[in-house]
Design a protein around this motif. Structure first.
Motif: not given
Length: 175
Positions: A112-129
């Motif tokens: 948090v003091s100096c963000p240099l790494m991307r460790l958090d994600y939000i993934f979106w899985r579309k429906n099967k169609n």
């Protein structure tokens, strides 16, 4: 091994559609532990898809303690036919650092003091169609509008809630 879990909630959208929201926190020991946790998470997500076949999709978010090139994240991204979207790569907004600070790298949330790494994600899985709101199909579709990592000025106090900056996304309902 650090015991980790995921929590899932089936949300009803206007009409008869539903979406799964899943949050997880993978262990902080890189390598085999995270890989095993990602395999278990994929199995869990696939069971959710089978449980509610009519769902609009699955939103997977959380602290993965992994860079995108790590095997754990790659496993999650490659385990679904049709794929799973990394919302940051699709709609991320770069807020830049304070006073041009080099500490704010796009999408990075840690430390948090100096963000240099991307460790958090939000993934979106579309429906099967595979509907994503751009193909003109009739029906209800969720579409990611934008994703923001952290916050400046007004969101400054939020950074003290964790050792990671918050990651926020807004989705809209397309009909």
């Amino acid at each position: 091994k650090t015991l980790r879990n995921a929590i899932a909630c089936l949300i009803s959208l206007p009409g008869k559609e539903t979406v799964w929201i899943v949050n997880t926190h993978l262990g902080c020991h890189w390598g085999g532990e995270q890989y095993q946790q990602s395999l278990e998470l994929v199995s869990f997500l696939q069971s959710l898809e089978e449980t509610a076949a009519s769902t609009e999709g699955i939103m997977l978010c959380g602290d993965f303690n992994s860079l995108s090139l790590f095997r754990s994240v790659q496993t999650i991204q490659s385990s679904f036919e049709g794929g799973i979207v990394d919302t940051w790569c699709e709609k991320g907004i770069d807020m830049g650092g304070k006073n041009g600070s080099i500490c704010r790298v796009k999408g990075c949330t840690f430390p948090v003091s100096c963000p240099l790494m991307r460790l958090d994600y939000i993934f979106w899985r579309k429906n099967k169609n595979g509907r994503d709101g751009d193909d003109g199909e009739d029906g209800l579709v969720l579409k990611c509008v934008f994703v923001l990592a952290g916050g400046e000025e007004k969101g400054e106090q939020l950074k003290y809630a964790s050792d990671h900056l918050p990651l926020c996304a807004i989705f809209t309902i397309m009909s």
